[in-house]
Design an enzyme around this catalytic site. Structure first.
Site, mmCIF file in Angstrom:
data_model
loop_
_atom_site.group_PDB
_atom_site.id
_atom_site.type_symbol
_atom_site.label_atom_id
_atom_site.label_comp_id
_atom_site.label_asym_id
_atom_site.label_seq_id
_atom_site.Cartn_x
_atom_site.Cartn_y
_atom_site.Cartn_z
ATOM 1 N N ILE A 163 -3.916 -1.445 -11.531
ATOM 2 C CA ILE A 163 -4.420 -2.071 -10.319
ATOM 3 C C ILE A 163 -3.210 -2.476 -9.488
ATOM 4 C CG2 ILE A 163 -6.652 -2.808 -11.229
ATOM 5 C CD1 ILE A 163 -5.532 -5.558 -11.730
ATOM 6 N N ASP A 164 -3.420 -2.660 -8.201
ATOM 7 C CA ASP A 164 -2.325 -2.958 -7.290
ATOM 8 C C ASP A 164 -1.676 -4.303 -7.604
ATOM 9 O OD1 ASP A 164 -2.901 -0.608 -5.915
ATOM 10 O OD2 ASP A 164 -4.233 -1.623 -4.496
ATOM 11 N N LYS A 165 -0.441 -4.449 -7.161
ATOM 12 C CA LYS A 165 0.316 -5.686 -7.373
ATOM 13 C C LYS A 165 -0.481 -6.917 -6.942
ATOM 14 C CE LYS A 165 4.270 -8.190 -5.454
ATOM 15 N NZ LYS A 165 5.391 -8.149 -4.477
#
Length: 353
Positions: A163-165
């Site tokens: 998942i994104d930062k």
């Protein structure tokens, strides 16, 4: 998890033809699918490289650094099925050795085969361009440093998805190769259960729906992805969404993934005209719905300050345990920043009525 093949040295801007006899190092390799249609190699690489523009790729080809089946090719070379395309440089890749770092982890579940982590917003998942330490993978290497089966530098174990930062929520990590294989197949066959909650601008109409498209790199901004309906571009992506609650100018939605493409929910909701609230990269940090009153502008600014990242949380994760065959299902409550953000909008909507 980002594969090594997805990384490329951004210094392609400075690439020059190598002197005769210079040793070259492979920085990227991809094998064209059996069903690959004839496609220019610069376009082919543009679709596969995350950190290189088409202009950079063309410069690399002009310098003799783009190869097909071991031979240098120009930008107009047509990629054929099973072609081996490589990008070479006159220097080695940055070391990808994973170092263990003592970073706190919120572990929801763990056994001998896998663990489920609740990732906070702001934590990068995997070392990559500009982030070579301080990541979730470094934290896992520390947590599992005494596990003889876990090699943080082996692609046979570790993160099964990403998942994104600045997205929070649940991730599953394989501790054994057999677990990585089993879980990877479940993601590939779309049998996992993944649901996200997001605050978006506006009110989706219809309230519930399905978004299907290709997702490709945005040619105007390499840090963004974009929707395409050209079957030869990008990767196939499907998102199902449903509206859980409306707050006047924003809505709380649930998004269920069939596929897991880069920025998928953020791109698909923006395509619908409902970017995620506070998502600066996709326009969600601007006032997209509402009034021109100064009090409203101040309210939105305060709301962005409450949750200064895309309002997206990986809330549920379900899969079949690779060893026991048991169905596993996990739920993560919304983190504090998103909870407070939603309460602000709930109160604003109540005051509007």
């Amino acid at each position: 998890m980002r594969d090594p093949e997805e990384e490329i040295d951004e210094s392609l801007d400075d690439v020059e033809p190598a002197a005769e006899g210079t040793q070259l190092y492979e920085h990227f390799r991809v094998v064209a699918d059996r069903g690959q249609q004839m496609l220019r190699v610069d376009k082919f690489l543009f679709d596969h490289l995350e950190h290189a523009s088409r202009n950079r790729i063309q410069k690399a080809a002009d310098a003799g650094m783009v190869m097909a089946n071991g031979r240098p090719v120009k930008s107009n070379y047509r990629v054929k099925p099973l072609d081996v395309i490589t990008v070479m440089m006159d220097r080695p890749r940055y070391s990808t050795e994973i170092e263990a770092e003592d970073i706190p982890l919120d572990i929801v579940y763990e056994d001998d085969w896998l663990l489920v982590v609740n990732k906070p917003a702001g934590l990068v998942v995997h070392p990559g361009c500009g982030n070579f330490n301080g990541t979730l993978v470094n934290a896992l290497a520390w947590h599992l440093k005494d596990d003889p089966d876990y090699d943080p530098n082996s692609p046979q174990v570790g993160l099964v998805h990403r998942i994104d930062k600045d997205t929070s929520g649940l991730l599953v990590v394989a501790k054994k190769p057999e677990a990585k294989t089993s879980l990877g197949l479940q993601f590939f066959n779309k049998t996992t259960k993944r649901a996200y909650q997001a605050l978006v601008w506006g009110q989706p109409d219809p309230k519930d729906g399905r978004i299907e498209s290709q997702i490709t790199r945005d040619p105007k901004d390499r840090l963004r992805m974009a929707v395409s309906f050209d079957p030869e571009e990008g990767k196939h992506a499907v998102t199902h969404y449903s509206t859980l609650e409306r707050f006047g100018y924003t809505s709380l939605v649930e998004c269920r993934l069939e596929t897991g493409r880069t920025h998928q929910i953020r791109v698909h909701m923006r395509h619908l005209g409902h970017p995620l609230f506070s998502d600066e990269r996709y326009g969600g940090s601007q006032i997209l719905k509402g009034t021109t009153q100064s009090s409203y502008r101040l309210f939105v600014q305060d709301s962005v300050g409450t949750c200064p990242r895309q309002a997206l949380h990986a809330r549920t994760l379900g899969f079949v345990h690779p060893a026991t065959g048991q169905e596993m299902f996990f739920t993560s409550e919304l983190p504090d920043d998103m909870s407070r953000l939603i309460e602000k909008w709930r109160g604003y909507a109540a005051a509007m009525d």
